[in-house]
Motif scaffolding. Structure first.
Motif, short mmCIF file in Angstrom:
data_model
loop_
_atom_site.label_atom_id
_atom_site.label_comp_id
_atom_site.label_asym_id
_atom_site.label_seq_id
_atom_site.Cartn_x
_atom_site.Cartn_y
_atom_site.Cartn_z
N GLY A 8 -16.89 -12.83 41.62
CA GLY A 8 -16.62 -12.32 40.28
C GLY A 8 -17.78 -12.53 39.34
N PHE A 9 -17.71 -11.86 38.20
CA PHE A 9 -18.68 -12.04 37.12
C PHE A 9 -17.89 -12.29 35.85
CE2 PHE A 9 -21.39 -10.46 33.66
CZ PHE A 9 -22.51 -11.24 33.88
N ASP A 10 -18.14 -13.43 35.20
CA ASP A 10 -17.35 -13.82 34.03
C ASP A 10 -18.05 -13.62 32.70
OD1 ASP A 10 -19.20 -15.86 34.02
OD2 ASP A 10 -17.77 -17.45 34.51
N GLY A 11 -19.14 -12.85 32.70
CA GLY A 11 -19.89 -12.63 31.47
C GLY A 11 -21.07 -13.57 31.34
N LYS A 12 -21.01 -14.72 32.02
CA LYS A 12 -22.11 -15.68 31.99
C LYS A 12 -22.85 -15.71 33.31
CE LYS A 12 -19.39 -18.61 28.99
NZ LYS A 12 -18.08 -19.09 29.36
N GLY A 13 -22.13 -15.51 34.41
CA GLY A 13 -22.75 -15.56 35.72
C GLY A 13 -21.76 -15.19 36.81
N PHE A 14 -22.27 -15.12 38.02
CA PHE A 14 -21.44 -14.80 39.17
C PHE A 14 -20.81 -16.08 39.73
CE2 PHE A 14 -24.25 -11.17 38.96
CZ PHE A 14 -23.41 -10.11 39.27
N PHE A 15 -19.65 -15.94 40.33
CA PHE A 15 -18.95 -17.07 40.95
C PHE A 15 -18.20 -16.56 42.17
CE2 PHE A 15 -16.02 -15.17 37.97
CZ PHE A 15 -14.83 -15.13 38.65
N ILE A 16 -17.83 -17.49 43.05
CA ILE A 16 -16.96 -17.14 44.17
C ILE A 16 -15.68 -17.91 44.00
CG2 ILE A 16 -17.88 -18.89 45.76
CD1 ILE A 16 -17.49 -16.33 47.85
N GLN A 17 -14.57 -17.26 44.35
CA GLN A 17 -13.26 -17.90 44.27
C GLN A 17 -12.50 -17.65 45.56
OE1 GLN A 17 -11.19 -17.40 40.59
NE2 GLN A 17 -9.20 -17.55 41.56
N ASP A 18 -12.08 -18.74 46.21
CA ASP A 18 -11.24 -18.62 47.40
C ASP A 18 -9.87 -18.11 46.94
OD1 ASP A 18 -11.10 -19.60 50.42
OD2 ASP A 18 -9.17 -19.97 49.46
N LEU A 19 -9.28 -17.20 47.69
CA LEU A 19 -8.00 -16.59 47.31
C LEU A 19 -6.84 -17.15 48.14
CD1 LEU A 19 -9.24 -12.91 46.86
CD2 LEU A 19 -8.88 -14.64 45.08
N GLY A 20 -6.90 -18.46 48.45
CA GLY A 20 -5.84 -19.08 49.24
C GLY A 20 -5.98 -18.80 50.72
N SER A 21 -7.21 -18.66 51.18
CA SER A 21 -7.46 -18.32 52.58
C SER A 21 -7.04 -19.45 53.51
CB SER A 21 -8.94 -18.03 52.78
OG SER A 21 -9.70 -19.22 52.61
N THR A 22 -6.81 -19.10 54.77
CA THR A 22 -6.43 -20.08 55.79
C THR A 22 -7.59 -21.00 56.14
OG1 THR A 22 -4.86 -18.50 56.72
CG2 THR A 22 -5.52 -20.33 58.14
N ASN A 23 -8.79 -20.45 56.34
CA ASN A 23 -9.93 -21.24 56.80
C ASN A 23 -10.87 -21.71 55.71
OD1 ASN A 23 -9.20 -21.14 59.55
ND2 ASN A 23 -10.03 -19.08 59.71
N GLY A 24 -10.60 -21.37 54.46
CA GLY A 24 -11.43 -21.84 53.36
C GLY A 24 -12.72 -21.08 53.20
N THR A 25 -13.41 -21.40 52.11
CA THR A 25 -14.68 -20.78 51.77
C THR A 25 -15.69 -21.90 51.53
OG1 THR A 25 -13.55 -18.90 50.75
CG2 THR A 25 -15.84 -19.27 50.09
N LEU A 26 -16.88 -21.77 52.12
CA LEU A 26 -17.93 -22.77 51.96
C LEU A 26 -19.12 -22.13 51.27
CD1 LEU A 26 -17.94 -24.27 55.59
CD2 LEU A 26 -16.71 -25.14 53.60
N VAL A 27 -19.71 -22.87 50.33
CA VAL A 27 -20.95 -22.44 49.68
C VAL A 27 -22.01 -23.48 50.03
CG1 VAL A 27 -22.13 -21.92 47.51
CG2 VAL A 27 -19.74 -21.27 47.81
N ASN A 28 -23.04 -23.04 50.73
CA ASN A 28 -24.11 -23.94 51.19
C ASN A 28 -23.53 -25.13 51.94
OD1 ASN A 28 -26.03 -22.24 49.96
ND2 ASN A 28 -25.74 -23.27 48.02
#
Length: 113
Positions: A65-85
């Motif tokens: 997403g983009f919130d007006g200040k910057g981009f972000f990632i949001q996990d949507l309740g996934s089974t295996n999760g989301t990893l950043v770096n």
């Protein structure tokens, strides 16, 4: 009297051009998708904006997403999760060059400026 740029006159901040995600591994390696909207859902379901047929990701796995200040990632309740770096992320700001892993899917983030 209001002036140009007063908060009352500002609408939503437009998404800056030039951002993209690039699939770095797997069947879709090399696929590049522009970050040209304020909400991009990634998943294997037909309703996702970026549909990836990969069994290790959820139908609606995560969103960039983009919130007006910057981009972000949001996990949507996934089974295996989301990893950043390599670190688990429920919601996290993104920087140019970040690597996002969703199951076996690995994407690189390229952000403007």
């Amino acid at each position: 009297m209001s002036h140009p740029g007063d908060s009352q006159e500002r609408g939503p901040v437009p998404v800056p051009p030039g951002g993209a995600v690039l699939v770095k591994s797997g069947f879709y390696e090399g696929l590049e998708v522009a970050l040209d909207r304020d909400w991009l859902v990634i998943g294997r379901g037909r309703t996702a904006d970026l549909v990836i047929a990969e069994a290790t990701i959820s139908r609606a796995h995560a969103s960039i997403g983009f919130d007006g200040k910057g981009f972000f990632i949001q996990d949507l309740g996934s089974t295996n999760g989301t990893l950043v770096n390599g670190a688990k992320a429920d919601r996290q700001s993104l920087k140019n060059g970040d690597e996002v892993r969703m199951g076996r899917l690995v994407i690189g983030v390229s952000l403007p400026g």
